[in-house]
Design a protein around this motif. Structure first.
Motif, PDB file in Angstrom:
ATOM      1  N   ASP A 119       0.864  -1.175   0.000  1.00  0.00           N
ATOM      2  CA  ASP A 119       0.000   0.000   0.000  1.00  0.00           C
ATOM      3  C   ASP A 119       0.903   1.229   0.000  1.00  0.00           C
ATOM      4  N   GLY A 120       0.664   2.162  -0.908  1.00  0.00           N
ATOM      5  CA  GLY A 120       1.529   3.334  -0.972  1.00  0.00           C
ATOM      6  C   GLY A 120       1.157   4.250  -2.104  1.00  0.00           C
ATOM      7  N   TYR A 121       2.198   4.774  -2.773  1.00  0.00           N
ATOM      8  CA  TYR A 121       1.981   5.734  -3.853  1.00  0.00           C
ATOM      9  C   TYR A 121       2.815   5.337  -5.057  1.00  0.00           C
ATOM     10  N   ALA A 122       2.177   5.291  -6.222  1.00  0.00           N
ATOM     11  CA  ALA A 122       2.885   5.038  -7.479  1.00  0.00           C
ATOM     12  C   ALA A 122       3.492   6.352  -7.948  1.00  0.00           C
ATOM     13  N   VAL A 123       4.814   6.329  -8.184  1.00  0.00           N
ATOM     14  CA  VAL A 123       5.520   7.569  -8.482  1.00  0.00           C
ATOM     15  C   VAL A 123       6.506   7.365  -9.614  1.00  0.00           C
ATOM     16  N   ARG A 124       7.027   8.491 -10.125  1.00  0.00           N
ATOM     17  CA  ARG A 124       8.177   8.487 -11.022  1.00  0.00           C
ATOM     18  C   ARG A 124       9.431   8.606 -10.155  1.00  0.00           C
ATOM     19  N   VAL A 125      10.488   7.837 -10.503  1.00  0.00           N
ATOM     20  CA  VAL A 125      11.698   7.795  -9.693  1.00  0.00           C
ATOM     21  C   VAL A 125      12.330   9.179  -9.586  1.00  0.00           C
ATOM     22  N   ALA A 126      12.356   9.939 -10.690  1.00  0.00           N
ATOM     23  CA  ALA A 126      13.000  11.251 -10.682  1.00  0.00           C
ATOM     24  C   ALA A 126      12.335  12.209  -9.707  1.00  0.00           C
ATOM     25  N   ASP A 127      11.043  12.049  -9.476  1.00  0.00           N
ATOM     26  CA  ASP A 127      10.316  12.978  -8.616  1.00  0.00           C
ATOM     27  C   ASP A 127      10.626  12.788  -7.138  1.00  0.00           C
ATOM     28  N   VAL A 128      11.190  11.634  -6.739  1.00  0.00           N
ATOM     29  CA  VAL A 128      11.499  11.389  -5.327  1.00  0.00           C
ATOM     30  C   VAL A 128      12.994  11.159  -5.123  1.00  0.00           C
ATOM     31  N   ALA A 129      13.811  11.496  -6.136  1.00  0.00           N
ATOM     32  CA  ALA A 129      15.239  11.166  -6.092  1.00  0.00           C
ATOM     33  C   ALA A 129      15.948  11.817  -4.916  1.00  0.00           C
ATOM     34  N   GLY A 130      15.607  13.018  -4.563  1.00  0.00           N
ATOM     35  CA  GLY A 130      16.315  13.694  -3.475  1.00  0.00           C
ATOM     36  C   GLY A 130      15.519  13.787  -2.199  1.00  0.00           C
ATOM     37  N   ALA A 131      14.491  12.986  -2.054  1.00  0.00           N
ATOM     38  CA  ALA A 131      13.606  13.093  -0.893  1.00  0.00           C
ATOM     39  C   ALA A 131      14.324  12.715   0.393  1.00  0.00           C
ATOM     40  N   SER A 132      14.027  13.477   1.458  1.00  0.00           N
ATOM     41  CA  SER A 132      14.581  13.187   2.775  1.00  0.00           C
ATOM     42  C   SER A 132      13.608  13.684   3.823  1.00  0.00           C
ATOM     43  N   GLU A 133      13.911  13.425   5.100  1.00  0.00           N
ATOM     44  CA  GLU A 133      13.026  13.903   6.151  1.00  0.00           C
ATOM     45  C   GLU A 133      13.040  15.430   6.217  1.00  0.00           C
ATOM     46  N   GLU A 134      14.215  15.994   5.967  1.00  0.00           N
ATOM     47  CA  GLU A 134      14.324  17.451   6.023  1.00  0.00           C
ATOM     48  C   GLU A 134      13.725  18.123   4.801  1.00  0.00           C
ATOM     49  N   PHE A 135      13.924  17.463   3.635  1.00  0.00           N
ATOM     50  CA  PHE A 135      13.411  18.041   2.386  1.00  0.00           C
ATOM     51  C   PHE A 135      12.569  16.989   1.640  1.00  0.00           C
ATOM     52  N   PRO A 136      11.328  16.776   2.081  1.00  0.00           N
ATOM     53  CA  PRO A 136      10.484  15.781   1.414  1.00  0.00           C
ATOM     54  C   PRO A 136      10.081  16.230   0.023  1.00  0.00           C
ATOM     55  N   ALA A 137       9.846  15.233  -0.817  1.00  0.00           N
ATOM     56  CA  ALA A 137       9.274  15.510  -2.138  1.00  0.00           C
ATOM     57  C   ALA A 137       7.778  15.693  -1.977  1.00  0.00           C
ATOM     58  N   VAL A 138       7.259  16.771  -2.546  1.00  0.00           N
ATOM     59  CA  VAL A 138       5.825  17.065  -2.457  1.00  0.00           C
ATOM     60  C   VAL A 138       5.205  16.805  -3.827  1.00  0.00           C
ATOM     61  N   LEU A 139       4.260  15.847  -3.871  1.00  0.00           N
ATOM     62  CA  LEU A 139       3.657  15.417  -5.138  1.00  0.00           C
ATOM     63  C   LEU A 139       2.152  15.638  -5.106  1.00  0.00           C
ATOM     64  N   ASP A 140       1.603  15.934  -6.264  1.00  0.00           N
ATOM     65  CA  ASP A 140       0.153  16.061  -6.402  1.00  0.00           C
ATOM     66  C   ASP A 140      -0.464  14.669  -6.546  1.00  0.00           C
ATOM     67  N   VAL A 141      -1.470  14.391  -5.726  1.00  0.00           N
ATOM     68  CA  VAL A 141      -2.156  13.093  -5.774  1.00  0.00           C
ATOM     69  C   VAL A 141      -3.300  13.193  -6.781  1.00  0.00           C
ATOM     70  N   ILE A 142      -3.218  12.367  -7.835  1.00  0.00           N
ATOM     71  CA  ILE A 142      -4.200  12.473  -8.922  1.00  0.00           C
ATOM     72  C   ILE A 142      -5.347  11.483  -8.797  1.00  0.00           C
ATOM     73  N   GLY A 143      -5.293  10.587  -7.789  1.00  0.00           N
ATOM     74  CA  GLY A 143      -6.390   9.646  -7.625  1.00  0.00           C
ATOM     75  C   GLY A 143      -5.927   8.347  -6.994  1.00  0.00           C
ATOM     76  N   ASP A 144      -6.851   7.408  -6.912  1.00  0.00           N
ATOM     77  CA  ASP A 144      -6.582   6.103  -6.300  1.00  0.00           C
ATOM     78  C   ASP A 144      -6.551   5.010  -7.358  1.00  0.00           C
ATOM     79  N   VAL A 145      -5.726   3.991  -7.119  1.00  0.00           N
ATOM     80  CA  VAL A 145      -5.713   2.787  -7.960  1.00  0.00           C
ATOM     81  C   VAL A 145      -5.943   1.592  -7.031  1.00  0.00           C
ATOM     82  N   ALA A 146      -7.076   0.944  -7.177  1.00  0.00           N
ATOM     83  CA  ALA A 146      -7.419  -0.201  -6.332  1.00  0.00           C
ATOM     84  C   ALA A 146      -7.216  -1.504  -7.091  1.00  0.00           C
ATOM     85  N   ALA A 147      -7.064  -2.593  -6.345  1.00  0.00           N
ATOM     86  CA  ALA A 147      -6.940  -3.904  -6.967  1.00  0.00           C
ATOM     87  C   ALA A 147      -8.183  -4.196  -7.798  1.00  0.00           C
ATOM     88  N   GLY A 148      -7.979  -4.674  -9.023  1.00  0.00           N
ATOM     89  CA  GLY A 148      -9.074  -4.991  -9.913  1.00  0.00           C
ATOM     90  C   GLY A 148      -9.608  -3.812 -10.693  1.00  0.00           C
TER      91      GLY A 148
END
Length: 440
Positions: free
Chosen positions: A65-94
């Motif tokens: 369970d989590g978030y589907a992302v592009r690798v480049a968008d979270v490449a420098g993420a850290s606790e001090e400088f988190p990556a902030v992404l726009d959530v475009i919706g949910d993807v459920a099983a099926g």
């Protein structure tokens, strides 16, 4: 028809263990294949190779369970400088009609849900401000996304590599791979695989139906009161359990009294549900050995070769044996001695291989190994007979359990192996390398 006519060699012929077994295995034929639903096929032997029609998994999907992302968008993420992404919706099983993840975007995804186009990895929810209590985000203020998710944002506190937490299409099996080989016994994991690749039915050889019948007027059912000269019937329970352990559907018939007509009627009544009949008791030379008398009249007079031949084998325990076929379908019948150890040893040597042959297996025997004999004194054995002694096997050694008596049920219950003493040996010293049949 499941059998051919047994070989006739005359009543005075002393059969070796190998001759008797070879005659049984040359006579018994595998049951005809049938198509069964998956759960009905449990314990049966697969007739055909099974090829995978669709890859497993059939699409890339999330293992978290989590978030589907592009690798480049979270490449420098850290606790001090988190990556902030726009959530475009949910993807459920099926879910069908997947979202497209673009730069700076994320889609909330559930375990087993398809990876949406554009996404390259899955960030576990614990690495985000939607997670609670563990890892680098421990102690941080948690925020739950609104149910509609779209339009919100998520902070990601760790980078991730491409394909992280993604189950790749075909990573289990690929379309066109062989899923199962013919000859496989179908247990729960195999049935799970068949269901996973979309097979609702499968062609198998059915589990043999084995009827076990003990004979003797002295036999009393467990939980009943014993009168003078009576004993409890243990053979039919032991052999029915052994037949089920071998893979059969086994039916136990209560002990039949020492009356040839009663026994004959009982056997004929059971033929309708039997692929194999097993009797115990009444096969030696005593005055009340009614199995011989009863079976002498059960042969189909219109079918040459039907009938049961009673034999003497060069073995101990289990010298008296009977084998043949009865009834219009030539149902194979094995008549075993009545002493508990004799009947059980005979089952392991002769009946179990017959059951496994009916199932369509090629490896029908218990495994054997070599072991060092550990004992307080030499083992003795009658010359010219192959002796099978109960034993306990461990770490390349085997220790006799109980004596040679064929009535010692308690010793049999503690044994997990048979010690084989060959026909040409009259004594086996401690420390000798011996053959061992493993029963566990």
């Amino acid at each position: 028809m499941s059998t051919a006519a047994p070989h006739a060699t005359g009543q005075d012929h002393l059969w070796s263990v190998d001759e008797h077994l070879e005659d049984i295995l040359a006579t018994v034929r595998p049951l005809e294949p049938i198509e069964l639903n998956l759960l009905d096929a449990q314990g049966c032997v697969l007739v055909d190779d099974i090829t995978v029609p669709v890859s497993l998994p059939p699409f890339d999907n999330s293992s978290m369970d989590g978030y589907a992302v592009r690798v480049a968008d979270v490449a420098g993420a850290s606790e001090e400088f988190p990556a902030v992404l726009d959530v475009i919706g949910d993807v459920a099983a099926g879910q069908a009609g997947l979202l497209q993840v673009g730069p700076g975007q994320a889609a909330r995804i559930m375990t087993g849900a398809p990876l949406p186009p554009g996404a390259e990895a899955v960030v576990p929810v614990e690495w985000t401000d939607s997670g609670l209590g563990e890892g680098p985000v421990a102690g941080m203020r948690a925020r739950s996304l609104a149910p509609e998710a779209a339009g919100g944002q998520v902070r990601v506190y760790r980078p991730c590599a491409a394909r992280a937490h993604v189950r790749a299409k075909g990573s289990d099996v690929q379309a066109g791979d062989r899923a199962l080989d013919a000859g496989t016994i179908l247990g729960p994991p195999q049935i799970a695989l068949l269901a996973a690749i979309g097979r609702g039915t499968v062609r198998v050889r059915p589990r043999p139906r084995v009827v076990v019948m003990s004979t003797g007027s002295e036999l009393v059912q467990p939980d009943e009161e014993l009168a003078g000269g009576q004993i409890y019937d243990s053979n039919s329970f032991a052999l029915t359990a052994a037949a089920r352990d071998a893979g059969a559907i086994a039916y136990r018939v209560g002990a039949v009294a020492d009356d040839a007509e009663t026994l004959r009627t009982a056997i004929e009544d059971q033929l309708v549900r039997a692929d194999l009949m097993v009797t115990t008791g009444g096969v030696s030379v005593g005055a009340y050995d009614v199995v011989k008398e009863a079976l002498a009249h059960v042969a189909d007079e219109d079918e040459p070769g039907s009938g049961v031949e009673f034999r003497k084998l060069a073995m101990q325990p289990g010298k008296p044996q009977g084998f043949g076929s009865i009834g219009p379908d030539h149902t194979p019948l094995l008549a075993l001695p009545g002493n508990p150890v004799s009947s059980y040893v005979s089952f392991e040597l002769f009946v179990r291989p017959a059951i496994r042959t009916l199932m369509g297996l090629t490896d029908v025997h218990r495994p054997t190994t070599r072991a060092t004999l550990t004992a307080d004194k030499p083992l003795t054995s009658p010359k010219g007979r192959r002796q099978f002694l109960r034993g306990r096997y461990a770490d390349g050694t085997v220790t006799p359990v109980g004596g040679a008596g064929s009535h010692l049920v308690a010793a049999l219950a503690r044994a997990d192996a048979l010690i084989v003493v060959p026909e040409d040996a009259e004594s086996v010293a401690p420390g000798t390398d011996v053959e061992v049949v493993l029963l566990g």
